[in-house]
Design a protein around this motif. Structure first.
Motif, PDB file in Angstrom:
ATOM      1  N   ARG A 126       8.284  -3.019  -6.517  1.00 23.95           N
ATOM      2  CA  ARG A 126       7.434  -3.344  -5.362  1.00 23.95           C
ATOM      3  C   ARG A 126       8.170  -3.075  -4.056  1.00 23.95           C
ATOM      4  O   ARG A 126       7.633  -2.452  -3.149  1.00 23.95           O
ATOM      5  CB  ARG A 126       6.979  -4.801  -5.419  1.00 23.95           C
ATOM      6  CG  ARG A 126       5.551  -4.937  -5.871  1.00 23.95           C
ATOM      7  CD  ARG A 126       5.023  -6.356  -5.752  1.00 23.95           C
ATOM      8  NE  ARG A 126       5.001  -6.933  -7.096  1.00 23.95           N
ATOM      9  CZ  ARG A 126       5.744  -7.950  -7.502  1.00 23.95           C
ATOM     10  NH1 ARG A 126       6.540  -8.577  -6.686  1.00 23.95           N
ATOM     11  NH2 ARG A 126       5.667  -8.392  -8.735  1.00 23.95           N
TER      12      ARG A 126
ATOM     13  N   THR B  48       3.134   1.840   5.798  1.00 23.47           N
ATOM     14  CA  THR B  48       3.306   2.156   4.382  1.00 23.47           C
ATOM     15  C   THR B  48       2.241   1.454   3.544  1.00 23.47           C
ATOM     16  O   THR B  48       1.623   2.071   2.671  1.00 23.47           O
ATOM     17  CB  THR B  48       4.716   1.731   3.895  1.00 23.47           C
ATOM     18  OG1 THR B  48       5.686   2.450   4.658  1.00 23.47           O
ATOM     19  CG2 THR B  48       4.910   1.989   2.417  1.00 23.47           C
ATOM     20  N   ASP B  49       2.022   0.172   3.826  1.00 21.36           N
ATOM     21  CA  ASP B  49       1.002  -0.587   3.091  1.00 21.36           C
ATOM     22  C   ASP B  49      -0.384   0.009   3.318  1.00 21.36           C
ATOM     23  O   ASP B  49      -1.193   0.084   2.379  1.00 21.36           O
ATOM     24  CB  ASP B  49       1.019  -2.060   3.511  1.00 21.36           C
ATOM     25  CG  ASP B  49       2.261  -2.793   3.045  1.00 21.36           C
ATOM     26  OD1 ASP B  49       2.993  -2.247   2.178  1.00 21.36           O
ATOM     27  OD2 ASP B  49       2.514  -3.896   3.567  1.00 21.36           O
ATOM     28  N   GLN B  50      -0.659   0.437   4.544  1.00 23.98           N
ATOM     29  CA  GLN B  50      -1.972   1.031   4.834  1.00 23.98           C
ATOM     30  C   GLN B  50      -2.162   2.324   4.051  1.00 23.98           C
ATOM     31  O   GLN B  50      -3.221   2.568   3.485  1.00 23.98           O
ATOM     32  CB  GLN B  50      -2.116   1.289   6.341  1.00 23.98           C
ATOM     33  CG  GLN B  50      -2.294   0.022   7.139  1.00 23.98           C
ATOM     34  CD  GLN B  50      -2.223   0.276   8.647  1.00 23.98           C
ATOM     35  OE1 GLN B  50      -1.733   1.295   9.109  1.00 23.98           O
ATOM     36  NE2 GLN B  50      -2.690  -0.701   9.418  1.00 23.98           N
TER      37      GLN B  50
ATOM     38  N   ALA C 245      -0.638   3.150   1.275  1.00 21.40           N
ATOM     39  CA  ALA C 245      -0.682   2.833  -0.157  1.00 21.40           C
ATOM     40  C   ALA C 245      -2.050   2.331  -0.584  1.00 21.40           C
ATOM     41  O   ALA C 245      -2.455   2.535  -1.729  1.00 21.40           O
ATOM     42  CB  ALA C 245       0.387   1.799  -0.506  1.00 21.40           C
ATOM     43  N   SER C 246      -2.771   1.683   0.337  1.00 20.21           N
ATOM     44  CA  SER C 246      -4.075   1.123  -0.027  1.00 20.21           C
ATOM     45  C   SER C 246      -5.209   2.148   0.127  1.00 20.21           C
ATOM     46  O   SER C 246      -6.319   1.889  -0.298  1.00 20.21           O
ATOM     47  CB  SER C 246      -4.379  -0.112   0.816  1.00 20.21           C
ATOM     48  OG  SER C 246      -4.555   0.243   2.183  1.00 20.21           O
ATOM     49  N   ASP C 247      -4.930   3.296   0.725  1.00 18.63           N
ATOM     50  CA  ASP C 247      -5.966   4.341   0.889  1.00 18.63           C
ATOM     51  C   ASP C 247      -6.253   5.054  -0.414  1.00 18.63           C
ATOM     52  O   ASP C 247      -5.511   5.219  -1.280  1.00 18.63           O
ATOM     53  CB  ASP C 247      -5.525   5.379   1.931  1.00 18.63           C
ATOM     54  CG  ASP C 247      -5.657   4.827   3.349  1.00 18.63           C
ATOM     55  OD1 ASP C 247      -6.260   3.768   3.524  1.00 18.63           O
ATOM     56  OD2 ASP C 247      -5.117   5.474   4.277  1.00 18.63           O
TER      57      ASP C 247
END
Length: 161
Positions: free
Chosen positions: A66, A155-157, A159-161
């Motif tokens: 993670r 990075t989180d944005q 990864a969620s796309d």
């Protein structure tokens, strides 16, 4: 042109200069890490994971995956290489109900090797930091921490796309 427009354009140019400098820093640190990796036979992902283990460990493979943004199957290969290289050990979690549960711990006897390889960069940074006041160093540290956090959000944005 009004002084307000001059100010806005000057600010835009300063922001652009900061962004370009961060891109240049990213490239230079990637080159440094690649040279480092070549000296100790570590791939980029291996080095990133080893650094995370050294800084935040011991960690479970899942937690490390993670933090590193890696798929668990990829993590298995990384951990296998790090263990073969003598950088880490996998230890069973005695109190776990799942007998497969392990934590990953860095082998501290290899730490001096890492310090030796990064001695040049650390010395350069010490010299560089001598030119700044304590308040300026605090400002730089805060900027870098906030930049890191912004990178995490981006990075989180992605990864969620």
């Amino acid at each position: 042109m009004s002084s307000k427009q001059d100010g806005a354009q000057g600010r835009q140019q300063r922001v652009r200069t900061v962004k370009e400098a961060l891109r240049d820093l990213n490239i230079q640190l990637s080159l440094l890490n690649r040279q480092f990796g070549a000296h100790v036979d570590l791939k980029d992902a291996d080095w990133n994971c080893l650094d995370l283990i050294n800084r935040h460990g011991p960690l479970s493979p899942t937690a490390l995956a993670r933090k590193a943004g890696l798929h668990p199957a990829t993590m298995t290969g990384v951990l296998d290489r790090l263990q073969r290289g003598g950088w880490i050990t996998r230890e069973r979690v005695p109190e776990a109900t799942d007998r497969r549960a392990v934590t990953v711990r860095a082998l501290r006897e290899r730490t001096p090797e890492l310090f030796r390889l990064f001695a040049g960069m650390n010395a350069e940074m010490d010299t560089l930091c001598q030119d700044y006041s304590d308040d300026e160093l605090d400002l730089i540290a805060t900027f870098l921490q906030r930049t890191t956090a912004a990178g995490g959000i981006a990075t989180d944005q992605l990864a969620s796309d």
